[in-house]
Structure formats: C-alpha cells, structure tokens
Design a protein around this motif. Structure first.
Motif, PDB file in Angstrom:
ATOM      1  N   MET A 197     -73.991 -10.973  21.868  1.00  0.00           N
ATOM      2  CA  MET A 197     -73.660 -10.539  22.547  1.00  0.00           C
ATOM      3  C   MET A 197     -72.218  -9.679  21.966  1.00  0.00           C
ATOM      4  SD  MET A 197     -73.512  -9.716  25.636  1.00  0.00           S
ATOM      5  CE  MET A 197     -74.490 -10.630  27.371  1.00  0.00           C
ATOM      6  N   GLY A 198     -71.675 -10.020  21.111  1.00  0.00           N
ATOM      7  CA  GLY A 198     -70.400  -9.735  20.599  1.00  0.00           C
ATOM      8  C   GLY A 198     -70.524  -8.391  19.838  1.00  0.00           C
ATOM      9  N   VAL A 199     -71.935  -8.276  19.403  1.00  0.00           N
ATOM     10  CA  VAL A 199     -72.881  -7.277  19.205  1.00  0.00           C
ATOM     11  C   VAL A 199     -72.445  -6.463  19.414  1.00  0.00           C
ATOM     12  CG1 VAL A 199     -74.203  -5.923  17.231  1.00  0.00           C
ATOM     13  CG2 VAL A 199     -72.893  -8.379  16.462  1.00  0.00           C
ATOM     14  N   ILE A 200     -73.536  -6.776  21.065  1.00  0.00           N
ATOM     15  CA  ILE A 200     -73.916  -5.859  21.615  1.00  0.00           C
ATOM     16  C   ILE A 200     -73.331  -5.211  22.901  1.00  0.00           C
ATOM     17  CG2 ILE A 200     -75.148  -5.447  24.671  1.00  0.00           C
ATOM     18  CD1 ILE A 200     -77.357  -7.750  23.342  1.00  0.00           C
ATOM     19  N   MET A 201     -71.782  -5.712  22.866  1.00  0.00           N
ATOM     20  CA  MET A 201     -70.300  -5.028  23.374  1.00  0.00           C
ATOM     21  C   MET A 201     -69.231  -4.204  22.667  1.00  0.00           C
ATOM     22  SD  MET A 201     -68.491  -6.257  26.040  1.00  0.00           S
ATOM     23  CE  MET A 201     -66.453  -5.336  26.769  1.00  0.00           C
ATOM     24  N   ALA A 202     -69.904  -4.451  20.731  1.00  0.00           N
ATOM     25  CA  ALA A 202     -69.387  -3.730  20.086  1.00  0.00           C
ATOM     26  C   ALA A 202     -70.216  -2.350  19.743  1.00  0.00           C
ATOM     27  CB  ALA A 202     -69.032  -4.088  19.071  1.00  0.00           C
ATOM     28  N   ILE A 254     -71.635  -1.043  22.914  1.00  0.00           N
ATOM     29  CA  ILE A 254     -71.239  -0.382  24.087  1.00  0.00           C
ATOM     30  C   ILE A 254     -70.103   0.467  23.881  1.00  0.00           C
ATOM     31  CG2 ILE A 254     -70.634  -0.731  26.534  1.00  0.00           C
ATOM     32  CD1 ILE A 254     -72.321  -3.348  26.545  1.00  0.00           C
ATOM     33  N   MET A 255     -68.550  -0.543  22.940  1.00  0.00           N
ATOM     34  CA  MET A 255     -67.628  -0.023  23.039  1.00  0.00           C
ATOM     35  C   MET A 255     -67.564   1.494  22.226  1.00  0.00           C
ATOM     36  SD  MET A 255     -64.185  -3.023  23.296  1.00  0.00           S
ATOM     37  CE  MET A 255     -63.503  -2.227  22.505  1.00  0.00           C
ATOM     38  N   ASN A 256     -68.434   1.148  21.146  1.00  0.00           N
ATOM     39  CA  ASN A 256     -68.913   2.053  19.981  1.00  0.00           C
ATOM     40  C   ASN A 256     -69.236   3.718  21.244  1.00  0.00           C
ATOM     41  OD1 ASN A 256     -68.908   3.958  17.843  1.00  0.00           O
ATOM     42  ND2 ASN A 256     -71.413   3.691  17.424  1.00  0.00           N
ATOM     43  N   LYS A 257     -69.897   3.194  22.120  1.00  0.00           N
ATOM     44  CA  LYS A 257     -70.698   4.630  22.337  1.00  0.00           C
ATOM     45  C   LYS A 257     -69.648   4.535  23.250  1.00  0.00           C
ATOM     46  CE  LYS A 257     -75.331   4.061  23.239  1.00  0.00           C
ATOM     47  NZ  LYS A 257     -76.408   3.552  23.174  1.00  0.00           N
ATOM     48  N   PHE A 258     -68.514   3.877  24.318  1.00  0.00           N
ATOM     49  CA  PHE A 258     -67.398   4.785  25.116  1.00  0.00           C
ATOM     50  C   PHE A 258     -66.190   5.063  24.504  1.00  0.00           C
ATOM     51  CE2 PHE A 258     -70.664   3.092  27.921  1.00  0.00           C
ATOM     52  CZ  PHE A 258     -70.975   3.846  28.227  1.00  0.00           C
ATOM     53  N   SER A 259     -65.878   4.325  22.931  1.00  0.00           N
ATOM     54  CA  SER A 259     -64.799   4.584  22.339  1.00  0.00           C
ATOM     55  C   SER A 259     -64.529   5.864  21.440  1.00  0.00           C
ATOM     56  CB  SER A 259     -64.551   3.402  21.201  1.00  0.00           C
ATOM     57  OG  SER A 259     -63.687   4.167  20.457  1.00  0.00           O
ATOM     58  N   LYS A 260     -63.487   6.618  21.179  1.00  0.00           N
ATOM     59  CA  LYS A 260     -63.424   7.801  20.829  1.00  0.00           C
ATOM     60  C   LYS A 260     -63.303   7.564  19.346  1.00  0.00           C
ATOM     61  CE  LYS A 260     -59.463   8.169  23.100  1.00  0.00           C
ATOM     62  NZ  LYS A 260     -58.077   8.492  23.065  1.00  0.00           N
ATOM     63  N   GLU A 261     -62.830   6.229  19.113  1.00  0.00           N
ATOM     64  CA  GLU A 261     -62.325   6.277  17.404  1.00  0.00           C
ATOM     65  C   GLU A 261     -64.187   5.282  17.136  1.00  0.00           C
ATOM     66  OE1 GLU A 261     -59.005   4.023  16.531  1.00  0.00           O
ATOM     67  OE2 GLU A 261     -58.191   5.467  17.520  1.00  0.00           O
ATOM     68  N   PRO A 262     -64.816   5.095  16.230  1.00  0.00           N
ATOM     69  CA  PRO A 262     -65.577   4.893  15.951  1.00  0.00           C
ATOM     70  C   PRO A 262     -65.777   3.384  15.817  1.00  0.00           C
ATOM     71  CG  PRO A 262     -65.096   5.595  14.017  1.00  0.00           C
ATOM     72  CD  PRO A 262     -64.438   6.127  14.490  1.00  0.00           C
ATOM     73  N   ILE A 263     -66.297   2.340  16.343  1.00  0.00           N
ATOM     74  CA  ILE A 263     -66.546   1.111  15.909  1.00  0.00           C
ATOM     75  C   ILE A 263     -67.767   0.893  15.516  1.00  0.00           C
ATOM     76  CG2 ILE A 263     -66.279  -1.188  17.356  1.00  0.00           C
ATOM     77  CD1 ILE A 263     -64.555   0.261  19.295  1.00  0.00           C
ATOM     78  N   ASN A 264     -67.733  -0.018  14.304  1.00  0.00           N
ATOM     79  CA  ASN A 264     -68.749  -0.627  13.563  1.00  0.00           C
ATOM     80  C   ASN A 264     -69.581  -1.737  14.651  1.00  0.00           C
ATOM     81  OD1 ASN A 264     -70.567  -1.566  12.177  1.00  0.00           O
ATOM     82  ND2 ASN A 264     -70.546  -0.838  10.222  1.00  0.00           N
ATOM     83  N   PRO A 265     -70.748  -2.188  14.977  1.00  0.00           N
ATOM     84  CA  PRO A 265     -70.812  -3.613  16.161  1.00  0.00           C
ATOM     85  C   PRO A 265     -70.804  -4.525  15.045  1.00  0.00           C
ATOM     86  CG  PRO A 265     -72.725  -1.374  15.897  1.00  0.00           C
ATOM     87  CD  PRO A 265     -71.599  -0.261  15.060  1.00  0.00           C
ATOM     88  N   LEU A 266     -70.915  -4.297  13.448  1.00  0.00           N
ATOM     89  CA  LEU A 266     -70.797  -5.884  12.952  1.00  0.00           C
ATOM     90  C   LEU A 266     -70.039  -5.662  13.653  1.00  0.00           C
ATOM     91  CD1 LEU A 266     -72.431  -4.994   9.541  1.00  0.00           C
ATOM     92  CD2 LEU A 266     -73.348  -5.271  11.648  1.00  0.00           C
ATOM     93  N   ILE A 267     -68.564  -5.511  13.837  1.00  0.00           N
ATOM     94  CA  ILE A 267     -67.733  -6.455  13.686  1.00  0.00           C
ATOM     95  C   ILE A 267     -67.583  -7.044  15.598  1.00  0.00           C
ATOM     96  CG2 ILE A 267     -65.906  -4.638  12.845  1.00  0.00           C
ATOM     97  CD1 ILE A 267     -64.966  -4.145  15.092  1.00  0.00           C
TER      98      ILE A 267
END
Ligand code: NA
Ligand code: NA
Ligand code: NA
Lengths: 440, 81, 440, 440, 81, 81
Positions: A365-370, A372-385
C-alpha cells in the motif's frame, strides 16, 4: 603485610569480645529463621536419588511429574504443565531459540533485540528453575518494566532522541506514505478476524504490520498479554527480514521507469522547525487521540530533548546507556513469554502468518500510494520510497535506497525514504491509539 | 445478542483507523508547511547552528580535535614525501 | 533581562487570576492532608529539649530509649534494640567500617566493593534515621535488588561480559583445577557443622570458599538471609586478602622445582569456540542442575553477548554503566546488613573463621590437584596455577603469576592461571546449585 | 537468501506440527482472558461517535464529563475534576509549560531540570491519558523513586561526586556564610505562616530558600506532598533566576569599596583533608541531627567515593550515566505534579511569592554576614561572596565572580565564593534536618 | 527423630557436591575438546576476526586512530632529531 | 487548645534552626581547622597526587594523550613556518 594482619586480628578480637558478652541477649539464629524445613538425614544413595530428582534431564524426560509452569503474575496464572510442554515443547523452543541466534549473529538480523529475546526464551524454558516466575530473574524484569509498559516507552524515548525529522520536514507530503503503509495494520486486522481470532486479539496481532517493536509490545500488553511473546517475536523477526520481504513486493508493483525516477535535492531545514516539530505532533495527538499519547509523548520527549540542544547530557544518556540497559531488560522480559507453554499454541502460528501478511500489505500500500502521489505531484516521487512507510527505522529506508541504486547507479534515495520512514513511526502510534480507543 | 459478522466489524475498524491516520497526518503536513513558512518569514536563516547554551558534547569535540590532528599529520607526511 | 521579568510576571499573573476565581472549589489544603499531627505550641526551652531528644548523641548514650532496629522487610522483622546494639555496638561497627575504608583505600583491597559496602554499613548504624528500614534509602535498594537476587545476577551478567574464556579453551583440562578448589566450599561445610551451625546455615557460610561475591550473596539470600551481611563482607574481605592468604599456602605445598616449571605457549582459539562455549556451559547446567541456572544463565548471557560480536552496544553497557550502577547499589544494600544488631552476633565470628578456613582449603586442594595432574600429564603443569582455581577473578591468577615469576624470572603463568580461574567461577556456581538442590 | 527462507519455513513447520497436535490440550485463548469486555457491534456512525468521545478536543471542551484526576497513589487520592481543572486549567498549564521551555532553551535557565519537569507537566495535563496515574508512565516513575525519596538522594550522591570541597577546606571560616544564608529558609518560614500556611506546610515551602533542588523535593515529599510540584518548580525556577535575582540585592547592600576587595591566594589543600572531610560532615550530622543523614549521607558517599581515588569507575558513573538517568526520571516525576488540578491552587501563588522572598532574604543575610566577618577578620573578605551561601551550586558562585570582576576587572572571586557555596549545600541539609526533627 | 550426626551428613554433602562439580567439569572438558576438533575440521581457520556485522565500537576505533597518530608523530620527531 | 500565635511559633523555629545551623557549621570549621593542623604535622606534603591504586580513568588519559599530540603537532608547525 604485618600491618594488614594486625588490623584483621584487631577486627576479629573486637568482634569476638563484644559478641561473646552480649550474644546471650540474642535469640538463637536457628530459631529466628523459623521457615526452615527440618532436615531429614539421608543415606548417600538417597541423597543421590533426591539429587537426580532435581536434574534437568529427569525433568525433561519424566513427562508426568506435575511440574508447574511459571508466570510473572504469580500462581493465579500458573498451571500444571502438560507432558508436551514440559518435555518435547521445551526442546522445540530451544531449537527455535538457536535459530534466532543464528539469524542474529550470522545474518545480522536485528541482533540488538533478537539476542536478548532469544536468550530470555532459552532461560524461560529451563525446567524447574522457574526463571519466568515472579521471583525468577525474568519475572522480576517483566514485572519491573513490561507489565506496566515502562520499558517500551523508554525505548521509544531513546528512539525519539535518535531520530532526525529533518528529511520529513524538508518534504512533509511524504508523511502520507507513512499513513498508507498502516494499511498493513488494518488489512491484517480483517485477515485475523477472518482466521477466527476475536476482534481484540486480532487488533493486537495486526499491530505487527506497524513494523515497530515498542508499539507492538505496548499494544500487546494492553489488548492480549497472553500473546505478547509471539507478537514481539513476530514483530522483530519481520523487521529483521525487511531486506528479504520488501524488495520482491516493491519490484512487482513498479515499472523499471518508476524505480529509476530521480528526486530533487532536499531543502535546508531551520533549527526551529525541528525544535517545534515534536511539540506539534504531541499537541495534535493530544487533540485527536489521547490514547496514543504515552507512545507519542515519550517519543516526542526524546526528540525534543535532542533538538533543544541544551540538555545533551540527558539526550546522550537516552540514546546510549539508558536505551541499552532497557534493551537488555526488554529483550529478556519479552523472552520470558517464549516458554513452551505460552508460545507453542496454535495462535502463534496464526500470528506468524498474519504478521507476514501485514508486513507485505503495508509495503504494497505504501508503494501504491507513492505511485498515486507521483501522478499528481509536480515534483517527481520515486514510488519505491513508499515501502519505507512501514517504519522499521532505518532498515526499510536503507532497503529502498539499495533497490533504487541497483536500478539506477548513483540514485541515492536514502534521505527521501527517511521521511516516510519516520512518518511511519508516527502513523503506527496513531493507529495503535485508534485500536486502544475502540477497546477502551 | 444476534449473530454478528466480525469481519464486517473489522472492516469498519479499517475505515475508521485509516481515516484517522490519514486525517492526523494530513493535518500534520499542513501545520508543518505553515510552520515552515512562518519560520522562514520571521526567523530568516539565523544560521541554524548551536543553541544558546552549548552543553559541551565531549566526545564530538574530541572527534573533531582528533580529525584536526589527523589532517595535520597527513598534511605533514604528504609534504615530506 | 526585561524579557525574563515580563515572562515571570505573566506567569504569576495567570496563576493568580485563575487560582483565585476557582480556589473556592478546592478543599482546603490543610484538610486534605489529614494525616498531619496537630502541632502543639512549645516554649523555646521545650523546643530545645525535644530537639535534644532527636540528636544522635542522645540516642547513642541513652542506652535504654526503646529504639527499634530497622529491617528492609519491615516491622515484622524489627525489634527493640538492646542497650549494646543501640550504643556501644554502633561504635564498634563504625570502627570496623573505618578499618574497611583503610584497607580499601590505603591497601587497595577490592575497593570497588568494600567502599560501597562499608559506607552502607556506616549509614545503617546511624541512630534514629532508619536508613535500613523499608522506607530508608538502603532498605529501598535492598528490596529493589537484593531481596529478589536481581543485583547479584546483573553483576554476574557483567562479569560474564568481561570474561575471556580463551585461556580455558586453549587448555580445557585445567578446568579440573577449578573443580578441586571447590573443596574449599565442602570442606568448610563440614567444619561449620562441627562448629555448631545447622546444615543450612553451614552451607550458606561455606560458599565463601567459592571466592565469588555474587554467588555468595545469591546463596546467602536463599539459605540464610539473616547472615547475608557477614557472609558478603567475609567473601569480599578474603577475596581482597588473596595476595596475603594464598602465597604461604602455595609455597608450603610445592617444591622449588615444581614452582619453576615452565608451561608451553597456548594454542590459538577459534572465534566459534568462544561463541559456543557459554551455550555449552548453560546447556550442561540445564541438564545436570537447573538450580544453578540463574547464576550460570546470567553469566552465560553476558559472555554470549560479548562473544557474539554483534551487540557491542549492549555488552559495553553490561561491562560499564550497568555493572557500575549495580555495584554501587549492591554494596550499599549489602552494607545495610552491617547494622550492629545484625552483624555483632556470635555467628559473625564463626563466619569469619570458617571463611578463612574455606579459602585456605580451596587453595590447598587446587595446588594438590595440580601436582597430581602434573604427574600424569604429558605437558608439564606448574602446580601454582591450581591456586587460581578458587576463582577470585582475576586477583588469584595474578598472585599465581607473581609467585611464579619470583621463583623464576621470566616465567609468565598469567594466561595459564586464567583457565582454572574462570573454571573456578563455573565450579562455584555448580557447587552453589548442588547446595540449593539439597535444601529445595 | 535461500538459507534464510529455509530456516523460516522450518520454524513455521515445527510450530505448526507441534501446535496442532497439542492445541486441544489448551484452553481456548478467548476463555483465558476472561476480563475482556464483550464487543458490541456498532454501525460506522456509532463507531465515529464513540471515537469522538475519546478525543482530546471533546474532553477539553466538554467541561462536565466527569473525568477523574490522576494520582500516582491511585484511586484514593483521585477525584472528579472540576470544569475548570479539566478544560481551561489544562490550557493554562500548557502555556506555563511552554514558558518554561522558552526559559530553558532560549535563556539557558537550568535546562537540565526545567525541560524534563516541564515536559512531565505537559504529559500530566493530557486529558483521558491518565499518565500521572499509578499505571501511567509518570505515575510509575513517581512511585519508583519520588514517593520513596530515592531519586533526590541519588541526585545528591551524584552532586557529591561532582563537588570539590578544596575551596572550603582552604578557608573554612567561609562556611559560616553558608550558614547565614539559611536565614532565607527560616525567615520565609515566618513569612509563610504570616500568610496563613500552617506550620508544616510553611516549613516545606520555606526550604525553597535553601536553593537546593533535591533537598526541596526531599522535604516537600515528607512534609507536604500535595505541594511538591509547586515547590520543586519554584525551587528550580529561582535557582535558574539566580543571575537576575541576586545582583541587585548584592549591590544594594554593599559599598563600591567593599565590592572591590581583593582576597588572597588560597592555600593548597592536602589530599587527606579532602578524603576525610565527607566523613567528618557525616559524623557531625549523625551526632547532631540524624534526620539530615539521608541527604548528607548520600552526598558524603558520592564525595568520599570521588576523593578516595580508588573507585573512579563508580564515581564516574555517579557523575554521568546514573545522575543523568535519574535527572530524566526525577524531572518527569516531579512534572506529574504540574497537573492543573494539583498546581492551579491558591497555594501555588503563595509558594511562588514566598520562594522569591526566601531567595532574596538568604542572599541578603549572606552578604550582611560577610560584611560583619570582614570587619572582624584579619584577612580581607569581599562581602559579595556571602551571596554564594545560598548554594545553587555553582551558579551563585559564578554570579558573585561576575559581579566582582565587573566592579574591579581582574578580581577573580570564583574559588573564594565556592567555599560558602558548598557550605550552603550542607547548611540547607542541616536546616532541612531541623525542620524534619520538629515535625517528627 | 533419632539422634543425627550432622557432621556425617555434611560429609555426605561433600561427596555429592565434589562429585557433581567434577562430573560437570569433566563432561565440560570432554565436550569442549570435541567441539575444538569439530570446529578445526569444519571451519578451518576462517580468520577468527571480526563478526559479520561490525557494530562499531567507537572508543576502540578512536584508540587505534590515536595510536596511529602517536606513532606518526613519534616517527616524525625521531627523524627530525 | 488555647489560641496559638503561629507566627511566634515560627519565630521560635527560626531561633532553633539558625542556632543549630550555626552550631553545626561552627563545630565543622573548628574540626576542619584542627584536622588541617594534624595532617600538616603528621603527613607533611607527601605529594598529594594519585592514590595507591590508580583505577585508570580512560577518558582523562586519552585527553592528556590527545593534548600531548596537539602540542607536538603545534610545535612542529611552528618550527616549520
Ligand atoms: Na509503522
Ligand atoms: Na570459585
Ligand atoms: Na543552600
């Protein structure tokens, strides 16, 4: 040399003189200790036989000797051990303990806790010694700091004093990843109920998904003290197994491109932000759920002491001699619940399975949330975190960083993973508070 | 007491629990962001260094001193060779 | 400066305002604490007289004031003190305490324990203060860790973390010397019974021959708690006197040639051997005599933590801040048993005499055993190292080494003596287990 | 990797097999924990409502919810909180706590104690969490070491191990200044009685004038435990405010010439003098007032251990890890008395006012005494050093030195002020003993 | 209860006690010797150094570093003079 | 119980208390002065240094060593420049 002997003689002489003249005033020493049993003379053979009765070999192989189990709470919680518990069960537990030693020493899995816990388990399974009873070493420790939840809170205080919230403050949004990973707790709660545990026991077990040792012990002690040993062992085992459990899940849920995402440099955090942060967290938890304030309060105190910068003596002590001492005691005390009669029950197997499930669900769930956040965030978020959101500080953040740099050499995610990682600690404490408030 | 489906109860717990956890963290994020802005405005980089009363962390001082010495010795050796 | 004052005023103002408006809701403070005695007004002379009643001088010289003794266990163990106990007895004890200070500081005899014990003794003999009572400082300490045997076990854990079994593993046969020296225990047991002690008391006393402080305290607490003070003081005093007591016995029982025997270089010991050794000792004691497992378990845990190499944080804490703290408390707590009414009894003199006898017998038997082994062994064994079998780690090994190099300069026996020395610790714990199992 | 998984599977398999075959022997886990409440199913709305009932916001704004106060002594000391105590009172206390944080961190006022105390106060004012109750973290700490006066004594031991009596021994007469400053205690005792406190409460409050934290806590615990929080906070606050409170008084009572007096170089003190000094102090207090011996005894033990020079391990521990740990606990425990229902009473305001008065009176009398001694002494005495007699080691000695060097650059009074400073510690302990002996 | 000679009882304790102590240590010696052989066979000197996870003993490291510096400085001084 | 003026009682406490405190410290001063004389007479300056058994304070030793090294390095640098 002479001088010494003169002194000693003097000492003797004094004692002799004074004692003799007054000894008559005293009751006879043998009368005083009236609880002593009268000693019955025995032949050397009888003596040998009665010695044999007290050996461990006899105790283990004579399965029907009516030996009592031991419990820190005393006789009311003790019962005559079954044949299995007092013999084969002990041997199994000792083998499990050796496995834990092997994992801790040869594989380096959370040795700071597995070694004291496993050794406590070894001592708790010694026949006749009753070390887990109210007068045994383990029982004394248990009553001193586990039955009243004092030791887990001291550990939390020390962890607070060791934690740097800088990465979280630099990028606060990542805190939400530490929230998503708590799905591990609530998802496995549903699973545990489905497996047949009642709601309260299921809640205690599911907290393993929080990947936080002291929190697990704290909650287990409140909601299901009989399963404390299995829950603590499961929690620490899976935390130790983070490098084994998490990577496959992380890889399964992300594409290669996602894993290669680079994240920007973190902004510099003002000293005041770090100083005020523990107070903010505590005030929020006071307002939203006071049930979580023992955990969050201890954690915030440690962190505040560290960030205040004016009580380094105290914060150093929290981070070193105090947390080390408490770690030794906590481990031994928890280990006392690894006695065969407590640990070798069907529930433990369920706890192990649900624990694994909880860990995996939280990671996923942490990875999935990341993602999703990556999609909507301006700055890129690596889903691994997102995987670091389960807490298990700092192991899971390191695993994230390792997987990340394997995918793209030079991509250091460590500091970015520390944000969700410490947010996970707060998230688990909040989840714990919710569960406590339900069963209040 | 009628038949109770405990799995349904557990699902309700999940809704409540995840809701509270997210609510908590969401408020926290907002407060922290607000704080950062306020601090940046009213305490513009007053060099976030040591506190008012430096409560002497001996070991660290020592480490630094040792490091300085190492540096000195290393420099010397390099010059020599 | 201004700012501070404003803050303080603010604080005051707030408290003032709020308190005043709500104070009426509170019960009057004087009503709350209803236990307070009503104070009777006194003239200044009466006040002076009643002050005089509370001075120590009056308490010591008025021998018939019905002062109660103090005991950590509370009133049930207390009695009206005799004239001797409450006056002259106290003065004698204070002189004994000063003698112990002198030996510890000027002669360097086991200061780490003699100083806390002696100071505890000083505090325990203060009239009227009841520091050894259940609410006094010494009583609190006693109940915290001595009555439940927790402190001796923690010391043992720390000693375990400090012990290197390498020399014993390099030459395992020398362990038998540590067994022979336990004759000190059982020989003096016979002596004590001959002197008139009953079997249980005699067993508690004879353990002094084990030359091991924590073991002595552990056993005394179980078998003869009333004599704990005298036994602990005797044990540590004689351990301190090792350099005085042992050499004459060692010389009397060996020829000059024997004392000059050189022993070979010890083989290198594999890390795994050291790691597994504490587990082997513990498993053996589980099988043979579970009664000894609290002692051996704590010792093995400390040693295992050290040898595992993965929990240096914990093993450092065991060896330093934890053992130091416990040493302070253990000393003060044991010292509380040096109160005149507990120590100045005829038994104490007997304990002192038997303790000396036990020490000498153990030394002698260790040397004799080494002589026998030397005859039958392929490699030469210097009989002096048998004296180290009494334990008293590492003092007796050092004494052996010193005597050896006096006889033959350059003959360093230290590492060879460390084998029997640490085996002596195990041997005493085993002997202690046997005695406990007899009186179980 | 493979290996690990095999081990884990093995572990599972073992547990599974054995558990299943024997699980039937066990009672059902849900039966065992019979104390569990039966869970009543709730709709999601009901769940939300019942969660709302457990939030802190609701607890603070619903003033009439019958919430109980918390006390370490348990239910007998608890009562239903008033509307004020459970809502506005808490908010006031939290503001006071923040003020203390500000003073400690930004102003550097006694942070080592104010931070733990204030944080304890924060935790104690959390609604519903009952952290100050017998099962809460603060209550556990309170019962562990404050209710029995153990922690203040350990602090005193550590302070003893940190104190150097050299300056006092070099110029013993200055000890009298440490006596004069105790007028702060007895003068404010009269004031407190005039304000309406009864004699016993007034005595407990007036000890703030001794400017010694552990002594204040020790006495408050004996004479007026209900006011312990306010007394401890007042004592530490005013100790922190020494640089603000003392200089104006010192300047008002001395002429410029007096403040510029230079004092000679101190003689060198023999090691033996320092070694024997703690014993002399203790023997004197045994003879004159045994009531003060817990305090003086602990202090003397620490100092003796340090000066003996043979137990540096122990004295280092007293001065570092032990005193740090105890400081954390003492602070949190004392802070538990800052709960609104305990602190926000009219008495606290009185305590604050009398405390300030006591501090000022002590300072004044110390200076006046020094002026008198200067007149009759052969060697010149700078009256400023009299102010250091209040103790507050070493803060007040530093203030004296600072004021002195402001008046005459290069005039270093620090070592001369340390004499009365440490004498003040002894003086306060003696005064405390007198008060205890009166109410015995 | 007939007359009991307690000294005889104590002598019996001695026999039992010394017997158990020697038995214990004898088995221990044998097991340890066996262990040594097994380890020598199956783990032939895999350089008995540091453990798998070196849990950083700071003080020792520091000591070593300080020692290195001392050595360096000493060497320098010797060369100089 | 008749009317009691508690302030008067408190004043009596003050007399007793200050009296005892001064008495105590006065005796202490005298004993300490006597002690100093006796020690000066019977133990004339036997170099008030380390105790019989120096119980190795590691950190201090280290500090001293570090200080020595700093001194050495500084000296070296000064000579150099
Ligand atoms: Na977590
Ligand atoms: Na021994
Ligand atoms: Na004072």
């Amino acid at each position: 040399m002479k001088l010494k002997q003169i002194f000693i003689s003097l000492l003797f002489a004094m004692v002799a003189l004074t004692s003799m003249s007054y000894a008559t005033e005293h009751e006879d020493a043998s009368e005083v200790s009236s609880e002593k049993k009268v000693y019955q003379p025995k032949s050397i053979t009888e003596l040998g036989v009665s010695f044999w009765e007290t050996t461990g070999i006899k105790a283990i192989f004579d399965t029907d000797d009516g030996e009592m189990s031991a419990d820190p709470a005393g006789e009311s919680k003790e019962h005559v051990m079954s044949a299995f518990e007092s013999s084969f069960g002990r041997i199994i537990m000792i083998l499990i303990v050796f496995t834990l030693f092997y994992l801790a020493i040869a594989k380096g899995f959370e040795p700071l806790l597995l070694i004291p816990i496993a050794f406590g388990g070894l001592l708790a399974n010694i026949p006749l010694a009753h070390m887990a009873g109210p007068e045994g070493m383990l029982g004394v420790i248990y009553n001193m700091g586990i039955a009243n939840e004092f030791f887990p809170l001291l550990i939390f205080m020390g962890v607070g004093a060791m934690t740097d919230f800088g990465p979280l403050l630099a990028n606060p949004k990542t805190a939400l990843l530490g929230g998503a990973a708590q799905f591990g707790i609530f998802g496995s709660l549903v699973g545990a109920v489905a497996l047949g545990f009642d709601l309260q026991d299921a809640s205690a077990i599911s907290i393993i998904g929080g990947a936080d040792g002291p929190t697990s012990i704290f909650i287990a002690n409140r909601l299901a003290p009989d399963m404390l040993g299995a829950i603590a062992v499961a929690a620490y085992s899976y935390m130790a197994l983070v490098p084994v459990i998490q990577p496959p899940i992380m890889r399964a849920l992300t594409t290669k491109e996602e894993r290669q995402i680079k994240m920007g440099v973190q902004r510099r955090v003002h000293r005041l932000e770090k100083l005020i942060f523990p107070i903010i967290v505590l005030m929020l938890s006071i307002m939203v759920l006071p049930e979580s304030t023992p955990l969050i309060g201890a954690f915030a105190f440690g962190n505040f002491a560290k960030e205040s910068g004016v009580v380094d003596r105290l914060s150093d002590t929290m981070q070193n001699s105090l947390i080390n001492t408490v770690t030794i005691f906590l481990g031994l005390g928890v280990g006392s619940k690894l006695a065969a009669d407590k640990f070798l029950v069907l529930e433990s197997l369920g706890i192990m399975i649900i624990g694994l499930l909880a860990f995996s669900a939280g990671t996923a769930m942490g990875v999935i949330m990341a993602k999703i956040m990556n999609k909507f965030s301006k700055e890129p978020i690596n889903p691994l975190i997102g995987a670091a959101g389960v807490s298990a500080v700092p192991m899971s953040a390191r695993v994230v960083s390792k997987v990340g740099s394997e995918e793209k050499p030079g991509n250091v995610l460590l500091m970015h993973a520390m944000g969700p990682n410490v947010a996970g600690v707060i998230g688990s404490a909040v989840a714990a508070g919710v569960l406590l408030s339900i069963f209040k | 007491m009628a038949e109770v489906n405990y799995v349904v109860e557990a699902l309700k717990f999940m809704v409540l629990g995840m809701g509270v956890v997210f609510l908590f963290l969401f408020i926290l994020v907002k407060v922290v962001e607000l704080q950062a802005k306020l601090i940046a405005k009213y305490f513009p980089e007053n060099t976030p260094q040591t506190p008012a009363v430096p409560a002497g962390n001996v070991t660290e001082d020592e480490n630094r001193r040792v490091a300085a010495i190492i540096a000195a010795v290393t420099e010397f050796r390099n010059k020599k060779s």
